[in-house]
Structure formats: structure tokens, C-alpha cells
Motif scaffolding. Structure first.
Motif, PDB file in Angstrom:
ATOM      1  N   ASN A 133       0.921  -1.185   0.166  1.00 57.88           N
ATOM      2  CA  ASN A 133       0.053  -0.120   0.048  1.00 57.88           C
ATOM      3  C   ASN A 133       1.027   1.246  -0.044  1.00 57.88           C
ATOM      4  OD1 ASN A 133      -2.353  -1.415   0.007  1.00 57.88           O
ATOM      5  ND2 ASN A 133      -2.593  -1.611   2.306  1.00 57.88           N
ATOM      6  N   ASN A 134       1.902   1.308  -0.479  1.00 55.75           N
ATOM      7  CA  ASN A 134       3.145   2.402  -0.572  1.00 55.75           C
ATOM      8  C   ASN A 134       3.266   2.809  -2.181  1.00 55.75           C
ATOM      9  OD1 ASN A 134       5.167   4.077  -0.396  1.00 55.75           O
ATOM     10  ND2 ASN A 134       6.029   2.968   1.139  1.00 55.75           N
ATOM     11  N   TRP A 135       2.572   3.934  -2.580  1.00 56.93           N
ATOM     12  CA  TRP A 135       2.950   4.377  -3.934  1.00 56.93           C
ATOM     13  C   TRP A 135       4.379   4.463  -4.361  1.00 56.93           C
ATOM     14  CZ3 TRP A 135       5.623   8.038  -6.423  1.00 56.93           C
ATOM     15  CH2 TRP A 135       5.239   8.584  -7.877  1.00 56.93           C
ATOM     16  N   ALA A 136       5.120   5.078  -3.314  1.00 57.49           N
ATOM     17  CA  ALA A 136       6.625   5.093  -3.588  1.00 57.49           C
ATOM     18  C   ALA A 136       7.399   3.679  -3.751  1.00 57.49           C
ATOM     19  CB  ALA A 136       7.173   5.851  -2.553  1.00 57.49           C
ATOM     20  N   ARG A 137       6.940   2.624  -3.215  1.00 56.35           N
ATOM     21  CA  ARG A 137       7.643   1.405  -3.282  1.00 56.35           C
ATOM     22  C   ARG A 137       7.130   0.868  -4.696  1.00 56.35           C
ATOM     23  NH1 ARG A 137       7.524  -3.892   0.501  1.00 56.35           N
ATOM     24  NH2 ARG A 137       8.950  -4.888  -0.544  1.00 56.35           N
ATOM     25  N   GLY A 138       5.771   1.095  -4.930  1.00 60.08           N
ATOM     26  CA  GLY A 138       5.626   0.396  -6.389  1.00 60.08           C
ATOM     27  C   GLY A 138       6.013   1.248  -7.653  1.00 60.08           C
ATOM     28  N   SER A 139       6.197   2.637  -7.206  1.00 60.32           N
ATOM     29  CA  SER A 139       6.636   3.580  -8.483  1.00 60.32           C
ATOM     30  C   SER A 139       7.932   3.453  -8.642  1.00 60.32           C
ATOM     31  CB  SER A 139       6.114   4.901  -8.382  1.00 60.32           C
ATOM     32  OG  SER A 139       6.535   5.787  -9.392  1.00 60.32           O
ATOM     33  N   ARG A 140       8.638   3.782  -7.434  1.00 60.11           N
ATOM     34  CA  ARG A 140      10.332   4.060  -7.457  1.00 60.11           C
ATOM     35  C   ARG A 140      11.049   2.898  -7.177  1.00 60.11           C
ATOM     36  NH1 ARG A 140      10.753   9.533  -6.777  1.00 60.11           N
ATOM     37  NH2 ARG A 140       8.783  10.391  -7.851  1.00 60.11           N
ATOM     38  N   HIS A 141      10.395   1.540  -6.691  1.00 60.67           N
ATOM     39  CA  HIS A 141      11.092   0.460  -6.313  1.00 60.67           C
ATOM     40  C   HIS A 141      10.850  -0.766  -7.446  1.00 60.67           C
ATOM     41  CE1 HIS A 141      13.345  -2.851  -4.539  1.00 60.67           C
ATOM     42  NE2 HIS A 141      12.265  -3.494  -4.271  1.00 60.67           N
ATOM     43  N   TYR A 142       9.587  -0.886  -7.519  1.00 61.70           N
ATOM     44  CA  TYR A 142       9.233  -1.950  -8.541  1.00 61.70           C
ATOM     45  C   TYR A 142       9.419  -1.399  -9.995  1.00 61.70           C
ATOM     46  CZ  TYR A 142       7.925  -5.215  -4.837  1.00 61.70           C
ATOM     47  OH  TYR A 142       7.893  -5.949  -3.832  1.00 61.70           O
ATOM     48  N   GLY A 143       9.052  -0.258 -10.218  1.00 64.07           N
ATOM     49  CA  GLY A 143       9.119   0.471 -11.464  1.00 64.07           C
ATOM     50  C   GLY A 143      10.390   0.218 -12.555  1.00 64.07           C
ATOM     51  N   PRO A 144      11.299   0.735 -11.616  1.00 68.76           N
ATOM     52  CA  PRO A 144      12.728   0.393 -12.122  1.00 68.76           C
ATOM     53  C   PRO A 144      13.143  -0.968 -12.372  1.00 68.76           C
ATOM     54  CG  PRO A 144      12.859   2.425 -10.942  1.00 68.76           C
ATOM     55  CD  PRO A 144      11.662   1.664 -10.708  1.00 68.76           C
ATOM     56  N   MET A 145      12.790  -1.698 -11.319  1.00 74.46           N
ATOM     57  CA  MET A 145      13.250  -3.225 -11.242  1.00 74.46           C
ATOM     58  C   MET A 145      12.534  -3.909 -12.530  1.00 74.46           C
ATOM     59  SD  MET A 145      12.420  -6.008  -8.358  1.00 74.46           S
ATOM     60  CE  MET A 145      13.429  -5.117  -6.727  1.00 74.46           C
ATOM     61  N   TYR A 146      11.368  -3.645 -12.769  1.00 75.59           N
ATOM     62  CA  TYR A 146      10.654  -4.399 -13.862  1.00 75.59           C
ATOM     63  C   TYR A 146      10.543  -3.555 -15.071  1.00 75.59           C
ATOM     64  CZ  TYR A 146       9.293  -7.843 -10.323  1.00 75.59           C
ATOM     65  OH  TYR A 146       9.228  -8.600  -9.284  1.00 75.59           O
ATOM     66  N   HIS A 147      11.142  -2.617 -15.247  1.00 80.75           N
ATOM     67  CA  HIS A 147      11.132  -1.782 -16.363  1.00 80.75           C
ATOM     68  C   HIS A 147      11.202  -2.292 -17.841  1.00 80.75           C
ATOM     69  CE1 HIS A 147      11.707   2.211 -19.000  1.00 80.75           C
ATOM     70  NE2 HIS A 147      12.525   1.685 -19.330  1.00 80.75           N
ATOM     71  N   GLU A 148      12.103  -3.359 -17.937  1.00 76.18           N
ATOM     72  CA  GLU A 148      12.562  -3.878 -19.196  1.00 76.18           C
ATOM     73  C   GLU A 148      11.340  -4.813 -19.640  1.00 76.18           C
ATOM     74  OE1 GLU A 148      14.588  -2.936 -21.492  1.00 76.18           O
ATOM     75  OE2 GLU A 148      15.415  -1.410 -20.033  1.00 76.18           O
ATOM     76  N   GLN A 149      10.998  -5.551 -18.436  1.00 74.53           N
ATOM     77  CA  GLN A 149       9.847  -6.463 -18.800  1.00 74.53           C
ATOM     78  C   GLN A 149       8.639  -5.795 -19.126  1.00 74.53           C
ATOM     79  OE1 GLN A 149      11.412  -8.712 -14.791  1.00 74.53           O
ATOM     80  NE2 GLN A 149       9.935 -10.125 -15.850  1.00 74.53           N
ATOM     81  N   LEU A 150       8.351  -4.843 -18.397  1.00 79.41           N
ATOM     82  CA  LEU A 150       7.072  -3.912 -18.627  1.00 79.41           C
ATOM     83  C   LEU A 150       6.907  -3.556 -20.198  1.00 79.41           C
ATOM     84  CD1 LEU A 150       6.572  -1.974 -15.321  1.00 79.41           C
ATOM     85  CD2 LEU A 150       5.048  -3.778 -16.046  1.00 79.41           C
TER      86      LEU A 150
END
Length: 557
Positions: free
Chosen positions: A171-188
């Protein structure tokens, strides 16, 4: 020339090797066509052996939408949407042919080959092999995605379309956007690229997500920004679920504020859907049908009257393979099926004009062109009538609604998918997307009838866009979807700001966000939404000038 072009079209449909260039491109397919010497003067062509050789472009009718569903809420809405879309096409496509309408959301795949072969539409008479949704499924928890892969809609998806994690975003926007976003960038981007390249004429991206959680809001915002960077010329539509006042996620004010700021910046069109408004509509339907348990439930009403209005198995409010409006019965029913079914009907009505024929079809990209006068003011209020399609119509035989009732309801407060009353605020523009046996004269008459009671912006008194689609929703003779760019959206925006300020004033829960982002970014997002609400407020308060200034003619000197 017409005869030769028709012959080329037939040969192209029968023999794919006749294609010269443009296969798989958005511009269509180009062919060499030989014409007789009577080719008109001035036309561009190259004479060869007594004939003229020129190029004729045959533009494809296919128009595809790639749906990106993010988070638990987005995936649940997406699952209901794919179910209802298949039911709607099955009702009209009784011969099971893969046509242009079906290709908008589904790809036809021959799974007997490895890798699976994508089959083209051709002349629209090819048999359906296996339908795969043009979708990207994203969630950082595996609960909902595993349910999709094991549920009744499992054959519509492929595992390559899924991007999942295990720990969730908390339930944390920052974790979803700033952590998981760059982590899964290529896969997305790779998953999106596969869907975009499979489309012949990609129209837009459709994002399904909620603003209250962590994955849907945070990772959804990141993905929306990535789409704007990678595909700047493709329109980005978003159906965003706004949290209610009594949301069970304590940090939802932060998440909603940050996500809404991203929508204002990177989306081309946003259709807010409020949880509270959906719950009110479902409760109202339950009360009228005699199945509700709320204070308005008519428990003592006669049984015959309850049966006439009951929402039964197979309606858009029931679960897969049946169930009541709360999804309490029937295989696959969930407590949120009623609310998700309403949001899914919004998507079906929104895209009906590009999937089926009509006298005044409205392409989905025309919505942005006609309803967004200023870049940031692209939040559209939506309302429908009827909201739910009753099942077992033959046995129920309900009294059909008149066209005047349909028009009156879509402008009323009870049918709004956001808790606002647009009639008390200023309309910047309005679109009416009608389906079924609707006469253009009846539509114009009702628009003129209702226009007198609406407050239109003084610079666009005729700001109505009307679309007519021949295909009505299954079970009803006609329906209407109203999309309004209305200043009433400032109410949920202001409420979002107030909820944010209550937490920000005490600096509670901020340390969870500052672990991934700067505090200044959070405050700048709040300022952006406050300015957006103020812009809508200025439009609402604007009045027509008493006199229109004019420039005196200079004349001849």
C-alpha cells in the motif's frame, strides 16, 4: 480502377504472397496495380508497356486497443471486462468468425504450432482458433493473477502477458513506482511491445487501476509515464478507481494524491470511477430488485413484483457462471463483481463505436479531440443508462424504457460513477454515445430538451458530441453512455486534497515514502492537484463578457 482495386483486395485476401509492402504496419497494405491507358490526367504513375503502374494503399479497418491492468483492483475489473466482452461478441458473432470487431480486443492464435501463430483478420470470415486478450497483466502479488490463470478466463490469457512479484507494494505508492518500476522496467516495456507489434493499427492504451493501493497507483503511474515516453503518439486512456472517504487503506490519501498527479501529467484522458458511487448504485439495484439487505430493501414486497425487477444470473452484476448482485452464489462470483461489472460496462459502451458499425460512430480517439479543450483538464465524468443489463429477459419481460428516460437518467446524479451532481456545475463539453435502435432525430430532440437545463461554458454552448452505434448491449433495445468534462470533478479533487492535508499536517506514515523518494516530490504532487482543482473552479466561475471587443476596420489609407 475500382474493379482492379477490388480484384487486388480479393487476391490479397486469398493469397498473402501478393503483399508487397506495409504488412503489419499502421498505414495499411500497399499493392502494385496496373491500370488501362484511360488513367486520368495528372495522376501519378509510371508508364510501362502501354499500362500505367501506380501504388494503391488499402487501409485496414482493424483498430486495436491494448489494455494494461495493474494491481488487484485493475485485474479484477479487467477479468470482468473480458468476460462481458466475450459474451457480447458471442451474441452478435453467432458463426464464430474472427472479424474486425473481435480483433479490437482479441488476437486469433493457432496454438497448434510452436510458437503460436497469430492469424490475420483477412476478409472477416476466418474461423476462430483461440482468442487471446490484447492485454498486459501486472501485479506484485500473485493472488489475483493466479486466480485468473486457474479461473474460467484462463484460456484468454497467456503466461507471457503476466508480470508478477511476490511481496507486494505494501500500500505504498513510492515502493510501487520508485522501487518496482525501475526493477521491472524492461519486462514491462517488452510485454507492451509484443502487444503493440501484434496490432495492425494500434489506437490507444487503456489503463485499469485504482489509486488507493500501492501497485495499482504506484506501478500504474510508472507504467503510464513509460508509455508516454515510448509511445508518445498513441493516446493513453485511464479508468481509475478513486478511493472512498472511509477507505480501509490508511495511506490511501498519499497514494491517491501522487497517482492523480501522474494522471494529470501523463494521461490523455481519465475517467474517474469512485468506489462509493459504485457501492451506492449496486445497493440501489439490490433494493429495487428485492435482493438487498439495506434499509431500502423491500422485504415485504410481493414476490411477483420482486421477480419482475430482479437482477438474475448472467447479468453484468453477477459472477462468472451466475450469482446474484453481490456474487454470493454461482461459480466464480466475488463480493466485488457487482461494482466491477459496472466499470466493465463502461468500457464496453466506450469502445462500441470502434467495434461495431453505426450511423455516427465515434472512435475512441475522438473523445480526447472533442472533450478536452485544455491539456490538463482531461478528467471526464461518466454515467450510463441502463447501468446493468438484466438477464433472462425472455422470462422477465420487463417494461422497456423510453428514449427520453434514458437521456434524463444519464444526466441525473443517481447514474454518475462519481459522487457528484454535474447539473450544478459547468460543462466544458459532453459526449453521448448511444447504442441500439436510436434515431438521430430522437437524439437531437433530447439534446435540445436537456440543453436548456445545463450550464454550458459560454465559449462552447453547442459542445455536444453524439455517437450512434447500431449494436445495442445484449438484452436491452438501446443504451446511453454520457461522458462529460464538467467542473464538478473539483469536488473529489478537493476531497482528495483535504484527506492528504490531514495526514501531512501530522507527518504520519511519511517515513515509508521518504525511503524511496524526496518529501518535496510529495508536496509538489499536492500542489499540482490543488492547481488542477483551481483551474476547474475558474472555469466554473467564468461568465460570458457583457460585450465582445471588436477591432475597427483599418480601411484603405
Amino acid at each position: 480502377l475500382d474493379a482492379d482495386v477490388k480484384g487486388v483486395r480479393r487476391s490479397a485476401q486469398q493469397a498473402p504472397q501478393n503483399r508487397v509492402e506495409g504488412e503489419g504496419k499502421e498505414t495499411g497494405i500497399s499493392f502494385d496495380v496496373k491500370l488501362r491507358p484511360s488513367f486520368p490526367r495528372g495522376a501519378r504513375g509510371r508508364r510501362k508497356g502501354g499500362l500505367y503502374k501506380t501504388r494503391v494503399d488499402l487501409y485496414c479497418a482493424m483498430r486495436e486497443i491494448v489494455t494494461v491492468q495493474v494491481g488487484q483492483c485493475g485485474n479484477q475489473i479487467g477479468c470482468r471486462f473480458w468476460e462481458l466482452a466475450l459474451k457480447e461478441h458471442a451474441a452478435f458473432n453467432t458463426k464464430a468468425r474472427y472479424d474486425d470487431a473481435l480483433s479490437s480486443f482479441f488476437a486469433n492464435v493457432d496454438v497448434r504450432q510452436h510458437p503460436a501463430l497469430r492469424l490475420p483478420v483477412g476478409d472477416g470470415r476466418g474461423a476462430i482458433r483461440a482468442l487471446k486478450a490484447r492485454a498486459v497483466v501486472v501485479d506484485m502479488e500473485e493472488g489475483v493473477t493466479n486466480a485468473l490463470l486457474s479461473g474460467p478466463m484462463r484460456d484468454v490469457f497467456d503466461t507471457a502477458q503476466f508480470i508478477t512479484g511476490q511481496s507486494g507494494s505494501g500500500n505504498n505508492w513510492a515502493r510501487g513506482s520508485r522501487h518496482y518500476g525501475p526493477m521491472y522496467h524492461e519486462q514491462l516495456l517488452e510485454a507492451v511491445r509484443r502487444q503493440a507489434e501484434d496490432a495492425d493499427s494500434l489506437q490507444s492504451f487503456l489503463l485499469l487501476h485504482s489509486l488507493g493501493g500501492g501497485t495499482g497507483s504506484g506501478l500504474g503511474s510508472y507504467l503510464l509515464m513509460a508509455l508516454a515516453d515510448e509511445y508518445p503518439e498513441v493516446y493513453r486512456f485511464s479508468v481509475s478507481v478513486f478511493p472512498s472517504q472511509d477507505d480501509d487503506v490508511i495511506t490511501s490519501p498519499y497514494n491517491a494524491m501522487l497517482s492523480c498527479a501522474a494522471l494529470a501529467e501523463h494521461a490523455d484522458c481519465v475517467m474517474p470511477v469512485e468506489n462509493q458511487a459504485l457501492m451506492d448504485i449496486v445497493t440501489s439495484i439490490e433494493t429495487k430488485s428485492g435482493t438487498g439487505t439495506g434499509p431500502g430493501a423491500s422485504g415485504g414486497a410481493p414476490a411477483a413484483r420482486r421477480d419482475d425487477n430482479a437482477v438474475k444470473r448472467g447479468s453484468s452484476l453477477s459472477g462468472v457462471d451466475g450469482g446474484d448482485v453481490r456474487g454470493r452464489a454461482g461459480h466464480g462470483g466475488t463480493p466485488w463483481d457487482g461494482m466491477n461489472g459496472i466499470a466493465a460496462n463502461l468500457l464496453l459502451n466506450l469502445t462500441a463505436g470502434m467495434r461495431f458499425d453505426g450511423a455516427l460512430n465515434v472512435d475512441i480517439n475522438e473523445i480526447t479531440m472533442n472533450l478536452v479543450p485544455f491539456p490538463r483538464l482531461h478528467f471526464l465524468l461518466s454515467s450510463m443508462s441502463p447501468v446493468v443489463v438484466p438477464a433472462d429477459r425472455g422470462r422477465m419481460a420487463p417494461v422497456p424504457r423510453t428514449m427520453d428516460q434514458i437521456f434524463t437518467e444519464v444526466f441525473g446524479r443517481d447514474r454518475q460513477l462519481a459522487s457528484v451532481d454535474p447539473r450544478r456545475s459547468t460543462y466544458l463539453a459532453c459526449a453521448l454515445l448511444l447504442r441500439g435502435a436510436v434515431n438521430i432525430s430522437d437524439a437531437n430532440r433530447n439534446v435540445e430538451r436537456l440543453r436548456r437545463g445545463l450550464k454550458m461554458a459560454h465559449w462552447v454552448s453547442d459542445g455536444f458530441k453524439v455517437g450512434l452505434c447500431d449494436r445495442a448491449p445484449v438484452g436491452v433495445p438501446y443504451s446511453a453512455l454520457c461522458l462529460a468534462n464538467n467542473a464538478a470533478i473539483q469536488k473529489p479533487l478537493n476531497a482528495m486534497c483535504e484527506r492528504y492535508k490531514k495526514l501531512r499536517k501530522r507527518n504520519v506514515y511519511l517515513h515509508h515514502y521518504t525511503e524511496y523518494m524526496d518529501l518535496a516530490d510529495i508536496d509538489s504532487a499536492a500542489v499540482s492537484i490543488e492547481e488542477l482543482a483551481a483551474e476547474y473552479g475558474c472555469v466554473d466561475a467564468a461568465r460570458a463578457p457583457d460585450t465582445v471587443p471588436s477591432i475597427a476596420p483599418l480601411g484603405i489609407r
